[in-house]
Design an enzyme around this catalytic site. Structure first.
Site, PDB file in Angstrom:
ATOM      1  CB  CYS A 174       5.481 -22.212  42.662  1.00  9.66           C
ATOM      2  SG  CYS A 174       4.679 -21.012  41.596  1.00  9.66           S
TER       3      CYS A 174
ATOM      4  CB  CYS B 267      -2.443 -19.144  41.207  1.00  9.79           C
ATOM      5  SG  CYS B 267      -1.892 -20.779  41.665  1.00  9.79           S
TER       6      CYS B 267
ATOM      7  CB  THR C 117       5.202 -17.000  38.994  1.00  9.59           C
ATOM      8  OG1 THR C 117       5.913 -16.531  40.128  1.00  9.59           O
ATOM      9  CG2 THR C 117       4.771 -18.443  39.220  1.00  9.59           C
TER      10      THR C 117
ATOM     11  CD  GLU D   5       9.329 -17.636  40.335  1.00  7.75           C
ATOM     12  OE1 GLU D   5      10.214 -18.509  40.507  1.00  7.75           O
ATOM     13  OE2 GLU D   5       8.178 -17.755  40.771  1.00  7.75           O
TER      14      GLU D   5
ATOM     15  CG  HIS E   8      -0.815 -14.135  43.831  1.00 16.46           C
ATOM     16  ND1 HIS E   8      -1.276 -15.193  43.088  1.00 16.46           N
ATOM     17  CD2 HIS E   8       0.520 -14.334  43.962  1.00 16.46           C
ATOM     18  CE1 HIS E   8      -0.264 -15.990  42.766  1.00 16.46           C
ATOM     19  NE2 HIS E   8       0.833 -15.489  43.297  1.00 16.46           N
TER      20      HIS E   8
ATOM     21  CE1 TYR F  50       1.628 -16.497  46.461  1.00 14.70           C
ATOM     22  CE2 TYR F  50       3.263 -16.192  48.168  1.00 14.70           C
ATOM     23  CZ  TYR F  50       2.906 -16.161  46.837  1.00 14.70           C
ATOM     24  OH  TYR F  50       3.838 -15.806  45.900  1.00 14.70           O
TER      25      TYR F  50
ATOM     26  CB  CYS G  86      -0.079 -22.618  46.522  1.00 16.46           C
ATOM     27  SG  CYS G  86       0.850 -21.143  46.959  1.00 16.46           S
TER      28      CYS G  86
ATOM     29  CD  GLU H 133       6.254 -18.011  44.641  1.00 14.33           C
ATOM     30  OE1 GLU H 133       5.978 -19.161  45.004  1.00 14.33           O
ATOM     31  OE2 GLU H 133       6.148 -17.619  43.471  1.00 14.33           O
TER      32      GLU H 133
HETATM   33 FE1  SF4 Z   1       2.759 -20.309  42.670  1.00 10.28          FE
HETATM   34 FE2  SF4 Z   1       1.301 -20.273  44.877  1.00 10.28          FE
HETATM   35 FE3  SF4 Z   1       1.416 -18.100  43.282  1.00 10.28          FE
HETATM   36 FE4  SF4 Z   1       0.099 -20.337  42.552  1.00 10.28          FE
HETATM   37  S1  SF4 Z   1      -0.409 -18.967  44.281  1.00 10.28           S
HETATM   38  S2  SF4 Z   1       1.468 -19.102  41.291  1.00 10.28           S
HETATM   39  S3  SF4 Z   1       1.418 -21.913  43.394  1.00 10.28           S
HETATM   40  S4  SF4 Z   1       3.081 -19.013  44.473  1.00 10.28           S
HETATM   41 FE    FE Z   2       3.702 -16.427  43.728  1.00 15.11          FE
END
Ligand code: SF4
Ligand code: FE
Length: 492
Positions: free
Chosen positions: A100, A104, A191, A258, A293, A297, A300, A456
Site C-alpha cells: 500500500c 491515495c 493509512t 497505519e 476509495h 482498490y 492498487c 485491508e
Molecule cells: Fe493503500 Fe490502495 Fe488505499 Fe492507495 S488505494 S492508500 S494503495 S489501500
Molecule cells: Fe486503504
C-alpha cells in the site's frame, strides 16, 4: 516547487516535528526507523515515478486550478479519462511496490471535499469551496502528501456520535472561537498518516442535528501542537529490526503503514475549515470519499496481485512444478480473479460523471461492486499462491541459518551447507532464489504486507457490509421489477 523527487520528499519529512510513538516510547528519528522506513520508501515511489518520462501520462496531470503540471495524487479529476488514469497509476504503483503506497487517501479526500463544499456553499452561502480551492493549490504547488482521514474510533457501534458514553469516540468541535475552532478526538488505522505533511479530516458517518458538533472537516499540518500518532504494529514487524534478515523480510524495501492519530485539543484556523456543523452534508462527503476509495482498490490491489501471481509462477518454476497442469490452471484462475477486479476499477471510472463543482465522480454502484469483489478475490488469490508455493513458505529456516558456517553433524558440513543442499529443488535454481520468492509470498500472505493485501482488502475503504448497503441503495430493484413485468406481460 511542484513535483518533488522521492529524496526531496524524504528530506521534507525530516523537517516536520511530527510526534510518533511506538512500543510505548516516542520515536524521534522516525524517518529512519527500520520499522517505519519501508512505508516511507513506498510513498516516495509516488514522487519518483512522476519524474520518469515513461509514466508521465499516468503520474502527472494538468491542474484545473493553476494550469500547471502536478502529481496526479494531488489532482482534481476533470474527466472520466482522468478517473481511468488514476486506476492505471495505482496498478502501476502496486506492481512497483507490492504494498500500500498510502497517498491515495489524500487524493480521494480532495475530490470528495471539493465537490461537497461546493454544494454546502450553495445551500448555506458559506465560503468553504473557495477556501478549499486555495488549500488544494497550496498542496499542488508544494507537492504535499495529505492523509485523508475519515475513520473515528466509533466506540459503541449501536450508538450515534452524540449518544456515546465517551464523547471522544468521534472527533468533534469542543470550542468555537472568532479565529477558528478547537477539535478533540481521534482517527483510527490511518493509512500513511505519519509520513504525511498534512491531514485532511472528514466525518465518518451520516449525521443528524444532534451530532452537529461532530460534522466537521478541516486540514491541518501533521505536527501542530496537540496531534500525536501511535504506530500500528504488523505481523512479523520486528524482523525489520534484525540484522542479516533481508531475505526473511520478503519485501525489505517497501511496506504500508497505519497509525492511531489523536487530536488532543487542536486549534484549526478558519481558512482551514471546510465543514463546521453542516451535519446534513456529512453523509454526502462520506459516500463520495468511500466511492473514490472503493474505485482505488480496483487499481492498487490489482497491481499487488500482479506481483503475487508472478511470485507464485516463479515458486512453481523453482520447485520444478511449473509443467503440472493444475499449476497452470491455478495461475489462470488467479489472473482471472485479478483482472476481474481491474475490470471493476476501470468500469466505475469510465462511467464517471461531473459533479456540480465540475470534478468527476465515479459510478457509485460499480465502485461498490468493485470493492465488494476486493473483499473476496484477494483471499482466493492468496490461497492459490500458498497452494502453489507449498508448506516450505512457512517452515524454512532463517537467512542466518542458510549463511551459517557453523560445522555440525559428523561429515564436516556447516548449517549453511546442509540448508542449501536439502532445500534445493529444480535443477539450476539457487536455493537462495527459491527462499527469496517463498519469503516474499510469506510476507504478502501472512507477514507485514498482509495488512495491505488481505485485511485491508476486507476492511479498508469500508467493511463488506458498507458496500452491501450502498449496493442495496443503488441497485434499483424497482426498475428491474418493471422490466420483468413488461416481458412477462404483467399488468397490475
Ligand atoms: Fe493503500 Fe490502495 Fe488505499 Fe492507495 S488505494 S492508500 S494503495 S489501500
Ligand atoms: Fe486503504
Amino acid at each position: 516547487m511542484a513535483l518533488m523527487t522521492g529524496a526531496q520528499y524524504i528530506e521534507s519529512l525530516k523537517k516536520l516535528n511530527t510526534k510518533v510513538y511506538l512500543f510505548g516510547e516516542e520515536v524521534k528519528d522516525w524517518v529512519d526507523h527500520p520499522m517505519i522506513r519501508p512505508s516511507i520508501n513506498c510513498l516516495a515511489m509516488t514522487f519518483e515515478l512522476a519524474h520518469d518520462p515513461e509514466y508521465a501520462d499516468l503520474m502527472t496531470a494538468k491542474s484545473n486550478l493553476t494550469g500547471k503540471t502536478v502529481n496526479r495524487f494531488t489532482h482534481l479529476h476533470q474527466s472520466s479519462g482522468d478517473l481511468v488514469k488514476k486506476v492505471k497509476m495505482q496498478r502501476l504503483l502496486g506492481q512497483k511496490t507490492a504494498s500500500c503506497f498510502q497517498r491515495c487517501v489524500g487524493m480521494d479526500a480532495f475530490n470528495a471535499v471539493y465537490s461537497t463544499t461546493f454544494e454546502i456553499d450553495k445551500k448555506y452561502g458559506t465560503e468553504y469551496h473557495e477556501r478549499f480551492k486555495k488549500y488544494v493549490e497550496y498542496v499542488q504547488e508544494n507537492d504535499l502528501v495529505v492523509d485523508g482521514a475519515m475513520t473515528d474510533p466509533k466506540g459503541d457501534r449501536g450508538a450515534a456520535p452524540s449518544q456515546q458514553t465517551d464523547p471522544d469516540m468521534f472527533l468533534r468541535i469542543v470550542e468555537k472561537r472568532p479565529d477558528g475552532i478547537v477539535v478533540r478526538g481521534a482517527k483510527c488505522h490511518q493509512t500513511g498518516s505519519i509520513n504525511s505533511h498534512e491531514h485532511l479530516i472528514m466525518p465518518t458517518i451520516a449525521m443528524t442535528e444532534a451530532d452537529k458538533e461532530y460534522a466537521v472537516s478541516f486540514a491541518i499540518q501533521s505536527d501542530v501542537p496537540g496531534i500525536f500518532m501511535v504506530y500500528g504494529r504488523q505481523s512479523c514487524d520486528t524482523r525489520k529490526l534484525e540484522e542479516n534478515a533481508d531475505i526473511d523480510l520478503g519485501n525489505k524495501t517497501f511496506g504500508g503503514q497505519e497509525a492511531l492519530v489523536v487530536f488532543d485539543d487542536v486549534f484549526i484556523p478558519n481558512d482551514r475549515i471546510f465543514m463546521c456543523e453542516e451535519y446534513d452534508f456529512a453523509g454526502m462527503l462520506v459516500e463520495r470519499f468511500a466511492g473514490y476509495h472503493r474505485q482505488s482498490y480496483g487499481g492498487c490491489k490489482v497491481g499487488v496481485g500482479d506481483v503475487i501471481i508472478g511470485a507464485a509462477a516463479l515458486a512453481a518454476d523453482y520447485n520444478g512444478a511449473h509443467k503440472a497442469s493444475h499449476i497452470k490452471d491455478k495461475l489462470i484462475e488467479m489472473t482471472h480473479l485479478n483482472e476481474t477486479l481491474y475490470c471493476c476499477g476501470i468500469a466505475c471510472s469510465a462511467e464517471g460523471y461531473p459533479t456540480q463543482a465540475g470534478n468527476y465522480q465515479i459510478d457509485l454502484l460499480l465502485a461498490n461492486v468493485c470493492k465488494q469483489n476486493v473483499t473476496r478475490f484477494p483471499y482466493e488469490i492468496v490461497r492459490l499462491a500458498e497452494d502453489i508455493a507449498g508448506g516450505l513458505m512457512v517452515t524454512m529456516p532463517s537467512q542466518k541459518d542458510f549463511e551459517s558456517d557453523l560445522k555440525v553433524g559428523q561429515t564436516g558440513k556447516t548449517i549453511g551447507e546442509w540448508c542449501n543442499k536439502l532445500y534445493a529443488a529444480a535443477p539450476g535454481v539457487s536455493t537462495e532464489n527459491r527462499m527469496r520468492i517463498l519469503r516474499f509470498l510469506e510476507n504478502i500472505c501472512l507477514g507485514s504486507s498482509a495488512v495491505g493485501y488481505r485485511t485491508e482488502s476486507l476492511h479498508g475503504a469500508g467493511s463488506p457490509q458498507a458496500q452491501r448497503i450502498m449496493i442495496a441503495r443503488q441497485g434499483n430493484i424497482n426498475q428491474k421489477k418493471e422490466l420483468a413485468k413488461v416481458i412477462a406481460g404483467i399488468k397490475e
